[in-house]
Every structure is written in C-alpha cells, then in structure tokens.
Scaffold this active site. Structure first.
Site, PDB file in Angstrom:
ATOM      1  N   GLU A   1      90.176  60.113   5.541  1.00  0.00           N
ATOM      2  CA  GLU A   1      91.314  59.807   6.420  1.00  0.00           C
ATOM      3  C   GLU A   1      92.255  58.752   5.841  1.00  0.00           C
ATOM      4  OE1 GLU A   1      89.723  59.025  10.370  1.00  0.00           O
ATOM      5  OE2 GLU A   1      88.231  60.599  10.085  1.00  0.00           O
TER       6      GLU A   1
ATOM      7  N   GLU B   1      83.572  68.590  10.204  1.00  0.00           N
ATOM      8  CA  GLU B   1      83.221  67.835  11.420  1.00  0.00           C
ATOM      9  C   GLU B   1      83.628  68.613  12.667  1.00  0.00           C
ATOM     10  OE1 GLU B   1      84.719  63.814  11.374  1.00  0.00           O
ATOM     11  OE2 GLU B   1      84.268  63.531   9.252  1.00  0.00           O
TER      12      GLU B   1
HETATM   13  O1  G3I Z   1      75.873  50.204  15.598  1.00  0.00           O
HETATM   14  C1  G3I Z   1      76.422  49.719  16.850  1.00  0.00           C
HETATM   15  C2  G3I Z   1      75.335  49.233  17.708  1.00  0.00           C
HETATM   16  O2  G3I Z   1      74.724  48.132  17.095  1.00  0.00           O
HETATM   17  C3  G3I Z   1      75.921  48.882  19.074  1.00  0.00           C
HETATM   18  O3  G3I Z   1      74.885  48.507  19.955  1.00  0.00           O
HETATM   19  C4  G3I Z   1      76.682  50.025  19.679  1.00  0.00           C
HETATM   20  C5  G3I Z   1      77.346  49.678  20.985  1.00  0.00           C
HETATM   21  O4  G3I Z   1      78.374  50.588  21.291  1.00  0.00           O
HETATM   22  O5  G3I Z   1      77.657  50.418  18.759  1.00  0.00           O
HETATM   23  C6  G3I Z   1      77.136  50.838  17.540  1.00  0.00           C
HETATM   24  O6  G3I Z   1      78.155  51.260  16.689  1.00  0.00           O
HETATM   25  C7  G3I Z   1      78.773  52.471  17.011  1.00  0.00           C
HETATM   26  C8  G3I Z   1      78.548  53.460  15.870  1.00  0.00           C
HETATM   27  O7  G3I Z   1      79.275  54.637  16.127  1.00  0.00           O
HETATM   28  C9  G3I Z   1      77.099  53.814  15.655  1.00  0.00           C
HETATM   29  O8  G3I Z   1      76.585  54.427  16.778  1.00  0.00           O
HETATM   30  C10 G3I Z   1      80.236  52.214  17.219  1.00  0.00           C
HETATM   31  O9  G3I Z   1      80.433  51.439  18.365  1.00  0.00           O
HETATM   32  C11 G3I Z   1      80.985  53.486  17.354  1.00  0.00           C
HETATM   33  O10 G3I Z   1      82.387  53.234  17.340  1.00  0.00           O
HETATM   34  C12 G3I Z   1      80.656  54.413  16.200  1.00  0.00           C
HETATM   35  O11 G3I Z   1      81.359  55.592  16.390  1.00  0.00           O
HETATM   36  C13 G3I Z   1      81.401  56.485  15.309  1.00  0.00           C
HETATM   37  C14 G3I Z   1      82.833  56.624  14.831  1.00  0.00           C
HETATM   38  O12 G3I Z   1      82.887  57.586  13.804  1.00  0.00           O
HETATM   39  C15 G3I Z   1      83.363  55.284  14.309  1.00  0.00           C
HETATM   40  O13 G3I Z   1      84.364  55.443  13.403  1.00  0.00           O
HETATM   41  C16 G3I Z   1      80.876  57.809  15.778  1.00  0.00           C
HETATM   42  O14 G3I Z   1      79.491  57.718  16.059  1.00  0.00           O
HETATM   43  C17 G3I Z   1      81.103  58.870  14.718  1.00  0.00           C
HETATM   44  O15 G3I Z   1      80.799  60.125  15.242  1.00  0.00           O
HETATM   45  C18 G3I Z   1      82.548  58.854  14.273  1.00  0.00           C
HETATM   46  O16 G3I Z   1      82.708  59.809  13.250  1.00  0.00           O
HETATM   47  C19 G3I Z   1      84.020  59.954  12.741  1.00  0.00           C
HETATM   48  C20 G3I Z   1      83.874  60.277  11.268  1.00  0.00           C
HETATM   49  O17 G3I Z   1      83.139  59.284  10.628  1.00  0.00           O
HETATM   50  C21 G3I Z   1      85.227  60.460  10.613  1.00  0.00           C
HETATM   51  N1  G3I Z   1      86.029  61.433  11.315  1.00  0.00           N
HETATM   52  C22 G3I Z   1      86.173  61.221  12.740  1.00  0.00           C
HETATM   53  C23 G3I Z   1      84.813  61.100  13.403  1.00  0.00           C
HETATM   54  C24 G3I Z   1      84.948  60.956  14.889  1.00  0.00           C
HETATM   55  O18 G3I Z   1      85.587  59.770  15.220  1.00  0.00           O
END
Ligand code: G3I
Length: 460
Positions: free
Chosen positions: A274, A381
């Site tokens: 991205e 994805e």
């Molecule tokens: O690791 C922390 C954890 O310690 C905490 O307790 C928790 C509370 O909300 O958050 C955790 O982190 C989260 C992480 O996922 C792991 O679960 C983040 O808040 C959350 O924002 C994060 O979201 C991910 C997102 O990317 C962040 O950029 C999604 O799971 C993941 O599916 C998403 O994937 C992205 C691809 O990498 C790129 N393309 C778009 C796609 C969807 O957004």
C-alpha cells in the site's frame, strides 16, 4: 498438525483450455523440404492466454514442437495426465507426441481434423511433440494445431491466519485445515510483531504458522515487509533521529532477516504494501520521508539478495479495477521494472465494496494489464461484506462477487493463488457482522465458498 485427506484426490481434474479456439498456431512446412534443407517449422507464437509454443528443427526429418510455458506467465504446475490433446488438421503423415522422450508414441494422421492424446506420464513435464515427415506424401503443407489442452490443478485457495486462535481455538484451527490450502500470517510478520525492539526479532508466532504449513506442504505468503502501519514504537519514536543511512540500515536488516529466515519456506512476500494513494501518487510515508521514494527499490533489492527464489510482490488495495489508483500502481511497477528492480508480482487485495464490485471485464482488464508487464498476479486479501442483513439477494451478490474474483484468477495463468482475508467471520478484521469471509460465525461454509472453489477449478 494432524493431516487431512487431500481434497484434490477427490476432485476430478479439469481440463484447462490452454489455447482456445481462434488462438491458432499455424505451421508451414515446405513441400519439397529435405532433411538438409529443413530449417525447421516456423511457428507463430500463440496469442492464447496460457501457453506459448515454439518450433525448432531437431535434425533429420523430424522437427520438434515444444509446448512450453512462458516463464513470465508460469501458472500452477501443469500436470501431464492425461496429458496433451492436440487437435490436428490439414496434414497427413505421422505425429510423435509425448511428455517425455521415453513416452513418445507415433500417431498416424489422416486428412481432416483429429484429436490426438499424448500418453499419460503423471507428473512429467510436457516434453514435446515431434512432427515426423509425412511418409509417401509430397509434404505436409500446412498443419494447424488449434487447441492444446493441459490438465491443471485447481488454483489454491488460502486464508490469512491469526496466530492466537490458531494456537488456542480448536474450531478455528480445524476450519482452516479443512477449508484452505495455504496461509498468510495476518499480523505475525508485521514489523511491530516481528521486530518489537531495535535488535530483537520475535518470530515465535510466525514460526509456528510457517512450520505448521510447510510440514503439510501448504504454501505460505509473507506479509508484509514494508508497510506504513503497524510499525514498532522504537522505530517511529527513536531516541536519536534517523538519518537516511541509518534508516536504510534498519530497512536492510529487517528485510534481510525476515526473508533469509524463511528462505525455502515462504514462497512469496509482500515486500511493499500500500505505497500508492487513491490519487495514483506515491504516498508520503514514514519510509519515504526517512529514506526517499526509492525505499521501494531498496526493499526489493534487499529481499532479492536474501532469497532469489522467493517471489517478490507489490501489494495494494482498491486496484482491482482501472482508475487513478491502479494507474499509479502501474506506473510505479513499470518504473521499477525499467530500473531493473526485482519485483515479480502484484497483489490485488480484493477488499470489495459490495455496493460497487468490479465487473468481470474490469478484473480481466486489470489482470491483463499487469500480466502484460511480465508480472504474476494474485488475489491476496479477498473479502466481500454482505453490506447489510443477510437477505437472499445479498448472499447471492456476495457469492457472485467471490466467484467473479476466482474466475478472473482462473482465466489468467499469471494468477496462481487466491487468499481470503480471514478464516471465518469470527476472525475478520471487519468484524463478524460484516459477514465478509467464506465461513460464517459458526464456521459453516457459505455458498460463496463452493462458488469460489469451483471457479478456481475452472468450473461454473
Ligand atoms: O496487538 C494488539 C493487542 O496487544 C491489543 O490488545 C489489541 C487491542 O485492540 O490490539 C492488537 O493489535 C491489533 C492488531 O490488528 C492485532 O490483532 C490492532 O489494534 C489492529 O488495528 C490490527 O488490525 C489489523 C490491521 O491490518 C492493521 O493494519 C488487522 O488485524 C489486519 O487484518 C489488517 O490487515 C490489513 C493488511 O495488513 C493490509 N491490507 C489491509 C488489511 C485490512 O486492513
């Protein structure tokens, strides 16, 4: 990890029409050619989407027509059982056909069209077709091969996987194992997870996923080496400001450590994720500000140095249909290739807005555009939210959109894997209510799963 029966064992292999009617290889043999004069059959390169053919003289009175896969559009491995079928017309004489020299057999050609099958030699690469000089005739003036059918296994359907539930939730794990052929670690290889401190890597979660999968011979995509999100705080809030050189060193170490660690186990990497905005311009990111816009070049070069065998991919969202965003990605990739940067693939993420899904024609045009650059293409994805309560219409629309993505992938040999973002709705980044994945909150398959599977196997 418990083994499961191979799904492919239960599936009849489809025949992929590698060269469709109309994409015709026309071969002209001089009527009076002698062995000495023969310069070989001159073949035109096929314009068909899957397979190219080239013809070369092999000495004597025999010419070899080699059915080959163009390296740049190498699809999933071709399987030669029950092998090549050629429809041959306008020629009398003998045809030698086979998957290996050992398995060559001779077929006597009559006038008119006939279908000729090569003997099965499961797993063997297609070696070639020998066209023997027609016996007792003035010559085979014109020979047309209008169709070459090759058996191809279904395109693998993978899912992004979260380390936590994979380790602790038996239903999640079983759903993944029963439904999908491979995985992408959804978050475990992002920089905040894999490199929580400047000198410390944390690969435990990713190792578990990768080890599990490779033990089962399920492919793993690496996601993602360079991204502007999920960066560790030591990186974005350094004790001393980064200089271009020190930050480039961080990038080099990070990319090298990851790619080298999983060499031979991760068959493709999202190297940069991205990096282009919806306006088509390269985004201003942490990396571009610290290093310059050429951070992308460096990332691909470092990755290639660490593992020249893994596929290096640029991955982006919202580029499934033509438009400014896709144009920007196309310009970026064209420029990288022109500079000799080792980018080999493009990931179409496939997070689809259900109110405006791309049409089949748009998907075709998109894949063709990138494949024509010589790139492999993947759907990396995919997810399609229902867009509201589960009505029959919404379910049908979701099914159709998944099918369309899978069909587009099937139609282009440049596309060789489709990954869904989330094993099930319970684990979707969009939340369970969006109902965006292929398995519902109780891990039951949705109609979209069967539609996707069938489309990835070339079936309606
Ligand atoms: O690791 C922390 C954890 O310690 C905490 O307790 C928790 C509370 O909300 O958050 C955790 O982190 C989260 C992480 O996922 C792991 O679960 C983040 O808040 C959350 O924002 C994060 O979201 C991910 C997102 O990317 C962040 O950029 C999604 O799971 C993941 O599916 C998403 O994937 C992205 C691809 O990498 C790129 N393309 C778009 C796609 C969807 O957004």
């Amino acid at each position: 990890m418990p083994r499961r029966p191979s799904r492919s064992a239960h599936r009849s292999r489809p025949v992929r029409h590698a060269v469709v009617a109309g994409a015709i290889l026309s071969l002209a043999l001089p009527a009076a050619a002698t062995a000495d004069q023969r310069r070989g059959i001159e073949g035109e390169e096929l314009s068909g989407p899957a397979i190219s053919a080239d013809a070369t003289a092999s000495g004597g009175a025999v010419a070899l027509l080699r059915v080959s896969r163009r390296a740049r559009v190498l699809p999933t491995p071709l399987v030669a059982a029950p092998a090549v079928r050629l429809r041959v017309g306008g020629c009398r004489g003998r045809l030698r056909i086979g998957t290996t020299t050992r398995s060559m057999r001779t077929v006597r050609l009559r006038a008119g069209w006939q279908v000729v099958s090569a003997p099965a030699d499961p797993g063997a690469p297609i070696a070639g077709v020998r066209l023997a000089r027609p016996a007792g005739t003035a010559g085979c003036r014109h020979l047309r091969l209008d169709r070459i059918d090759v058996d191809v296994p279904p395109i693998p359907l993978a899912a992004s996987v979260l380390s936590g539930p994979m380790r602790t939730d038996a239903r999640y794990r079983k759903a993944y194992l029963d439904t999908f052929d491979g995985l992408t670690p959804e978050n475990a290889l992002k920089m905040n997870a894999a490199r929580p401190t400047p000198d410390g890597y944390a690969f435990e979660d990713a190792d578990e996923l990768v080890d599990d999968s490779t033990a089962e011979r399920r492919p793993v995509r690496g996601h993602t080496l360079v991204f502007d999100r999920q960066l560790p705080s030591w990186l974005v809030n350094p004790l001393l400001p980064w200089t271009r050189d020190t930050l480039l060193g961080v990038l080099r170490d990070h990319v090298t450590e990851n790619v080298a660690r999983y060499r031979g186990r991760v068959d493709r990497w999202d190297v940069v994720n991205e990096a282009v905005g919806i306006d088509g311009r390269q985004k201003t990111t942490f990396w571009s500000q610290g290093i310059g816009t050429d951070y992308i070049d460096w990332a691909f070069r470092f990755a290639h140095a660490a593992d020249p065998t893994t596929r290096l991919v640029y991955n982006d969202a919202g580029i499934e249909r033509p438009g400014a965003h896709q144009d920007g990605v196309f310009r970026l990739l064209s420029a990288l290739l022109a500079r000799g940067v080792p980018v080999e693939g493009v990931g179409l993420q496939g997070h689809i807005d259900p109110s405006a899904p791309p049409t089949a024609a748009e998907l075709d045009a998109t894949i063709t555009r990138f494949a024509d650059l010589g790139l492999r293409v993947e759907i990396t994805e995919a997810d399609v939210p229902l867009g509201g309560p589960a009505t029959p219409e919404r379910i049908a629309a979701q099914t159709e959109t998944y099918r369309r993505l899978a069909t587009a992938c099937w139609r282009h040999v440049a596309c060789d894997r489709m990954t869904v973002w989330g094993v099930a709705d319970t684990a979707s980044w969009m939340g369970v209510k969006a109902s965006a994945t292929l398995l519902d909150a109780a891990y039951r398959p949705k109609p979209a799963l069967e539609a996707t599977r069938r489309a990835l196997a070339g079936e309606r």
